[in-house]
Design a protein around this motif. Structure first.
Motif, PDB file in Angstrom:
ATOM      1  N   PRO A 136       0.847  -1.190   0.000  1.00  0.00           N
ATOM      2  CA  PRO A 136       0.000   0.000   0.000  1.00  0.00           C
ATOM      3  C   PRO A 136       0.884   1.242   0.000  1.00  0.00           C
ATOM      4  CG  PRO A 136       0.345  -0.713   2.244  1.00  0.00           C
ATOM      5  CD  PRO A 136       1.248  -1.560   1.356  1.00  0.00           C
ATOM      6  N   VAL A 137       0.358   2.449   0.195  1.00  0.00           N
ATOM      7  CA  VAL A 137       1.124   3.694   0.330  1.00  0.00           C
ATOM      8  C   VAL A 137       0.905   4.229   1.744  1.00  0.00           C
ATOM      9  CG1 VAL A 137       1.306   6.105  -0.408  1.00  0.00           C
ATOM     10  CG2 VAL A 137       1.081   4.290  -2.119  1.00  0.00           C
ATOM     11  N   THR A 138       2.003   4.679   2.380  1.00  0.00           N
ATOM     12  CA  THR A 138       1.945   5.137   3.770  1.00  0.00           C
ATOM     13  C   THR A 138       2.578   6.515   3.905  1.00  0.00           C
ATOM     14  OG1 THR A 138       2.154   2.844   4.523  1.00  0.00           O
ATOM     15  CG2 THR A 138       2.555   4.560   6.155  1.00  0.00           C
ATOM     16  N   PHE A 139       2.012   7.341   4.764  1.00  0.00           N
ATOM     17  CA  PHE A 139       2.640   8.631   5.080  1.00  0.00           C
ATOM     18  C   PHE A 139       2.303   8.989   6.525  1.00  0.00           C
ATOM     19  CE2 PHE A 139      -1.396   9.366   2.895  1.00  0.00           C
ATOM     20  CZ  PHE A 139      -2.086  10.189   3.782  1.00  0.00           C
ATOM     21  N   GLY A 140       3.200   9.764   7.137  1.00  0.00           N
ATOM     22  CA  GLY A 140       2.961  10.123   8.527  1.00  0.00           C
ATOM     23  C   GLY A 140       4.154  10.844   9.120  1.00  0.00           C
ATOM     24  N   PHE A 141       4.309  10.725  10.433  1.00  0.00           N
ATOM     25  CA  PHE A 141       5.329  11.474  11.158  1.00  0.00           C
ATOM     26  C   PHE A 141       6.103  10.545  12.088  1.00  0.00           C
ATOM     27  CE2 PHE A 141       1.769  14.211  10.189  1.00  0.00           C
ATOM     28  CZ  PHE A 141       2.369  15.328   9.626  1.00  0.00           C
ATOM     29  N   VAL A 142       7.427  10.649  12.002  1.00  0.00           N
ATOM     30  CA  VAL A 142       8.309   9.930  12.915  1.00  0.00           C
ATOM     31  C   VAL A 142       9.215  10.947  13.605  1.00  0.00           C
ATOM     32  CG1 VAL A 142       8.283   7.697  11.743  1.00  0.00           C
ATOM     33  CG2 VAL A 142       9.876   9.468  10.980  1.00  0.00           C
ATOM     34  N   THR A 143       9.988  10.481  14.585  1.00  0.00           N
ATOM     35  CA  THR A 143      10.758  11.411  15.405  1.00  0.00           C
ATOM     36  C   THR A 143      12.053  11.882  14.758  1.00  0.00           C
ATOM     37  OG1 THR A 143      11.788   9.534  16.535  1.00  0.00           O
ATOM     38  CG2 THR A 143       9.805  10.487  17.539  1.00  0.00           C
ATOM     39  N   ASP A 144      12.561  11.173  13.742  1.00  0.00           N
ATOM     40  CA  ASP A 144      13.837  11.571  13.138  1.00  0.00           C
ATOM     41  C   ASP A 144      13.684  11.778  11.639  1.00  0.00           C
ATOM     42  OD1 ASP A 144      14.879   9.050  11.540  1.00  0.00           O
ATOM     43  OD2 ASP A 144      14.037   8.287  13.424  1.00  0.00           O
ATOM     44  N   ARG A 168      17.443   5.738   6.645  1.00  0.00           N
ATOM     45  CA  ARG A 168      18.213   4.488   6.651  1.00  0.00           C
ATOM     46  C   ARG A 168      17.371   3.317   6.163  1.00  0.00           C
ATOM     47  NH1 ARG A 168      19.608   6.665  11.665  1.00  0.00           N
ATOM     48  NH2 ARG A 168      18.013   5.328  12.631  1.00  0.00           N
ATOM     49  N   ASP A 169      16.109   3.290   6.608  1.00  0.00           N
ATOM     50  CA  ASP A 169      15.276   2.125   6.323  1.00  0.00           C
ATOM     51  C   ASP A 169      13.965   2.540   5.660  1.00  0.00           C
ATOM     52  OD1 ASP A 169      17.068   0.295   7.708  1.00  0.00           O
ATOM     53  OD2 ASP A 169      16.323   1.223   9.565  1.00  0.00           O
ATOM     54  N   TYR A 170      13.387   1.563   5.001  1.00  0.00           N
ATOM     55  CA  TYR A 170      12.043   1.729   4.445  1.00  0.00           C
ATOM     56  C   TYR A 170      11.028   1.656   5.580  1.00  0.00           C
ATOM     57  CZ  TYR A 170       7.710   0.300   2.054  1.00  0.00           C
ATOM     58  OH  TYR A 170       6.413   0.188   1.609  1.00  0.00           O
ATOM     59  N   ILE A 171      10.126   2.624   5.618  1.00  0.00           N
ATOM     60  CA  ILE A 171       9.110   2.654   6.673  1.00  0.00           C
ATOM     61  C   ILE A 171       7.776   2.243   6.070  1.00  0.00           C
ATOM     62  CG2 ILE A 171       7.956   4.060   8.425  1.00  0.00           C
ATOM     63  CD1 ILE A 171      10.334   5.975   8.321  1.00  0.00           C
ATOM     64  N   SER A 172       7.323   1.061   6.414  1.00  0.00           N
ATOM     65  CA  SER A 172       6.006   0.626   5.959  1.00  0.00           C
ATOM     66  C   SER A 172       4.926   1.042   6.939  1.00  0.00           C
ATOM     67  CB  SER A 172       5.977  -0.898   5.783  1.00  0.00           C
ATOM     68  OG  SER A 172       6.269  -1.542   7.015  1.00  0.00           O
ATOM     69  N   SER A 173       5.328   1.252   8.186  1.00  0.00           N
ATOM     70  CA  SER A 173       4.437   1.755   9.232  1.00  0.00           C
ATOM     71  C   SER A 173       5.328   2.242  10.354  1.00  0.00           C
ATOM     72  CB  SER A 173       3.495   0.655   9.725  1.00  0.00           C
ATOM     73  OG  SER A 173       4.228  -0.427  10.264  1.00  0.00           O
ATOM     74  N   GLY A 174       5.046   3.449  10.839  1.00  0.00           N
ATOM     75  CA  GLY A 174       5.880   3.976  11.900  1.00  0.00           C
ATOM     76  C   GLY A 174       5.377   5.301  12.401  1.00  0.00           C
ATOM     77  N   GLY A 175       5.532   5.542  13.710  1.00  0.00           N
ATOM     78  CA  GLY A 175       5.114   6.805  14.300  1.00  0.00           C
ATOM     79  C   GLY A 175       3.604   6.962  14.307  1.00  0.00           C
ATOM     80  N   ALA A 176       3.155   8.132  13.911  1.00  0.00           N
ATOM     81  CA  ALA A 176       1.724   8.387  13.695  1.00  0.00           C
ATOM     82  C   ALA A 176       1.539   8.467  12.184  1.00  0.00           C
ATOM     83  CB  ALA A 176       1.297   9.688  14.369  1.00  0.00           C
ATOM     84  N   TYR A 177       0.710   7.594  11.622  1.00  0.00           N
ATOM     85  CA  TYR A 177       0.741   7.438  10.172  1.00  0.00           C
ATOM     86  C   TYR A 177      -0.620   7.033   9.594  1.00  0.00           C
ATOM     87  CZ  TYR A 177       1.158   2.490  11.472  1.00  0.00           C
ATOM     88  OH  TYR A 177       0.946   1.250  12.012  1.00  0.00           O
TER      89      TYR A 177
END
Length: 275
Positions: free
Chosen positions: A157-165, A169-178
């Motif tokens: 799928p497609v994901t977007f959101g906010f993480v702390t840094d 370095r890595d692919y984010i499929s889910s992280g933070g508030a998203y």
């Protein structure tokens, strides 16, 4: 004399019999009329009762096709101070943009059905801004997502959101508030927060955005996140801790099938002037 008496008796009997028969016939006709009138009255009552019980104005049932239409409005108000804006207009098609950094590729493309230029979201690639943005407590984010596919379920799928840094370095499929656009399910969107262990699912028809752009609007107000997809509000919820740092990221799909693609453009982040 005897014969006259006999004749008189006979005539009297016949007259009485005739009169009796006439009265009987009249009584029979009168009874039939009464029965017919009673039947008409009964039929009329039954018809009225039936009409009343099935009337559209009955309080026990609403008329078909008159379902109430709910208008939720669109209360999104963008910030008044631009913190970041990028539509990739200055980047040649086929080149990479320096405005974002990624663990994959950042190629700019054009699309025959839409104006402007677009950042192609590669599979297993996460995108953040090359320049560190210092987000205020209260800000808004807007951008467009465009898909190209035979069917929307080819995108997973497609994901977007906010993480702390701001690291890639890595692919984010889910992280933070998203927010996760689960195109493969056709009508499934989730708004989640790992910070608060909150997971919200919504039904939103993604098939109508096959080969058509969808506008994303978000409000961040301290620990609160509000998400709109094409002016439909999907979430207005606590999503951050009071001390949570915020960096926007956008991730391409884990997998595209049958040549499908997802792209983004017209990214605008705005803050609010201090009063």
């Amino acid at each position: 004399m005897k014969s006259k008496t006999l004749l008189f008796s006979l005539l009297t009997t016949v007259g009485l019999t005739t009169g009796f028969n006439a009265n009987a016939q009249f009584g029979s006709l009168f009874q039939k009329a009464k029965d017919k009138a009673a039947q008409k009255a009964s039929d009329a009552f039954d018809k009225k009762t039936s009409s009343t019980s099935t009337s559209p104005s009955s309080s026990t049932s609403a008329p078909k096709g008159n379902r109430a239409i709910v208008n939720t409005g669109f209360d999104f108000v963008p910030g008044d101070t631009v913190l970041f804006a990028e539509d990739f207009a200055s980047v040649p098609v086929g080149a990479s943009t320096k405005a974002v950094k990624t663990n994959g590729s950042a190629t700019i493309v054009s699309v025959n059905t839409e104006s402007g230029k677009w950042l192609n979201l590669a599979d297993h690639a996460t995108y953040k801004f090359s320049r560190q943005i210092f987000y205020p407590k209260h800000f808004t984010v807007e951008f467009d997502i465009l898909t190209s596919a035979d069917k929307i379920s080819d995108i997973y799928p497609v994901t977007f959101g906010f993480v702390t840094d701001n690291s890639i370095r890595d692919y984010i499929s889910s992280g933070g508030a998203y927010v996760t656009l689960k195109y493969y399910n056709n009508n499934d969107v989730s708004v989640d927060s790992e910070y608060l262990s909150k997971y919200l699912n919504s039904n939103f028809d993604l098939t109508t955005f096959t080969n058509r752009k969808m506008h994303v609007s978000m409000i961040v107000d301290g620990d609160r996140l509000v998400v709109y997809l094409d002016q439909t509000k999907l979430a207005d919820t606590m999503a951050f801790l009071p001390t949570t740092a915020k960096n926007l990221y956008i991730s391409g799909a884990m997998q595209y099938q049958n040549g499908a693609k997802a792209m983004v453009s017209n990214i605008v982040i705005k803050g609010f002037k201090k009063v």
